[in-house]
Motif scaffolding. Sequence first.
Motif, PDB file in Angstrom:
ATOM      1  N   HIS A   3       0.829  -1.205   0.000  1.00  0.00           N
ATOM      2  CA  HIS A   3       0.000   0.000   0.000  1.00  0.00           C
ATOM      3  C   HIS A   3       0.859   1.249   0.000  1.00  0.00           C
ATOM      4  O   HIS A   3       2.059   1.191   0.253  1.00  0.00           O
ATOM      5  CB  HIS A   3      -0.968   0.030   1.194  1.00  0.00           C
ATOM      6  CG  HIS A   3      -0.324  -0.220   2.518  1.00  0.00           C
ATOM      7  ND1 HIS A   3       0.385   0.737   3.198  1.00  0.00           N
ATOM      8  CD2 HIS A   3      -0.273  -1.324   3.290  1.00  0.00           C
ATOM      9  CE1 HIS A   3       0.837   0.232   4.328  1.00  0.00           C
ATOM     10  NE2 HIS A   3       0.457  -1.018   4.406  1.00  0.00           N
ATOM     11  N   ASN A   5       0.540   5.432   1.416  1.00  0.00           N
ATOM     12  CA  ASN A   5      -0.233   6.339   2.262  1.00  0.00           C
ATOM     13  C   ASN A   5       0.413   7.714   2.297  1.00  0.00           C
ATOM     14  O   ASN A   5       1.641   7.810   2.293  1.00  0.00           O
ATOM     15  CB  ASN A   5      -0.286   5.813   3.710  1.00  0.00           C
ATOM     16  CG  ASN A   5      -1.007   4.500   3.822  1.00  0.00           C
ATOM     17  OD1 ASN A   5      -2.157   4.383   3.429  1.00  0.00           O
ATOM     18  ND2 ASN A   5      -0.333   3.501   4.347  1.00  0.00           N
ATOM     19  N   TYR A   7       1.962  10.865   4.072  1.00  0.00           N
ATOM     20  CA  TYR A   7       2.636  11.052   5.358  1.00  0.00           C
ATOM     21  C   TYR A   7       2.998  12.529   5.479  1.00  0.00           C
ATOM     22  O   TYR A   7       3.668  13.075   4.611  1.00  0.00           O
ATOM     23  CB  TYR A   7       3.904  10.191   5.447  1.00  0.00           C
ATOM     24  CG  TYR A   7       4.323   9.963   6.873  1.00  0.00           C
ATOM     25  CD1 TYR A   7       4.033   8.761   7.510  1.00  0.00           C
ATOM     26  CD2 TYR A   7       4.978  10.939   7.594  1.00  0.00           C
ATOM     27  CE1 TYR A   7       4.387   8.546   8.830  1.00  0.00           C
ATOM     28  CE2 TYR A   7       5.336  10.740   8.909  1.00  0.00           C
ATOM     29  CZ  TYR A   7       5.038   9.541   9.530  1.00  0.00           C
ATOM     30  OH  TYR A   7       5.386   9.337  10.837  1.00  0.00           O
ATOM     31  N   SER A  63      -6.999   3.324   3.366  1.00  0.00           N
ATOM     32  CA  SER A  63      -5.642   3.845   3.539  1.00  0.00           C
ATOM     33  C   SER A  63      -5.524   4.532   4.896  1.00  0.00           C
ATOM     34  O   SER A  63      -6.481   4.578   5.667  1.00  0.00           O
ATOM     35  CB  SER A  63      -5.287   4.812   2.407  1.00  0.00           C
ATOM     36  OG  SER A  63      -6.138   5.931   2.434  1.00  0.00           O
ATOM     37  N   MET A  64      -4.351   5.046   5.183  1.00  0.00           N
ATOM     38  CA  MET A  64      -4.092   5.746   6.438  1.00  0.00           C
ATOM     39  C   MET A  64      -3.524   7.117   6.134  1.00  0.00           C
ATOM     40  O   MET A  64      -2.660   7.252   5.267  1.00  0.00           O
ATOM     41  CB  MET A  64      -3.043   5.009   7.278  1.00  0.00           C
ATOM     42  CG  MET A  64      -3.464   3.697   7.811  1.00  0.00           C
ATOM     43  SD  MET A  64      -4.278   3.940   9.391  1.00  0.00           S
ATOM     44  CE  MET A  64      -4.369   2.249   9.914  1.00  0.00           C
TER      45      MET A  64
END
Length: 144
Positions: A3, A5, A7, A63-64
């Motif tokens: 994945h 993400n 940041y 997702s994060m």
Amino acid sequence: MKHANPYLNFDGNAREAFDHYRSVFGGEFATAMTFREFGGEQMGLSGAMLDRIAHIALPLGSSMLMASDVTRPDDFKVGTNTYVAVEADSADEADRVFAGLSEGGSVDMPVQKVEWAEKFGICTDRFGVHWMVSHTGDVAFAQG
């Protein structure tokens, strides 16, 4: 690739920003750790730096959204405080992806074993995009 993400880096207000994002998007933090909880003393941090956010993550769909506060405020610059964090399926893939992304760009932190991953590196590609490449592998980081 497992994945990717977004940041983000902040200069001491990551928690405030993520409290706001949580109020907008809903949900609960997957993790929220200060440098004190992360072992910041061993990293040479002291005083108020220990109470900054070392890592925070808010799930957004599949997702994060992740972030931390910087430990060198003099290096912080709005506009260059965003990264794409990718989690590779294997150590070999992490090395290959990092080499490809950093080619023609710059290496900010060479790929190496860290407390939270078997492989982790930071680079800026030739287009100015900042990347964090990791392969967690068998590392199990215990949260404070």
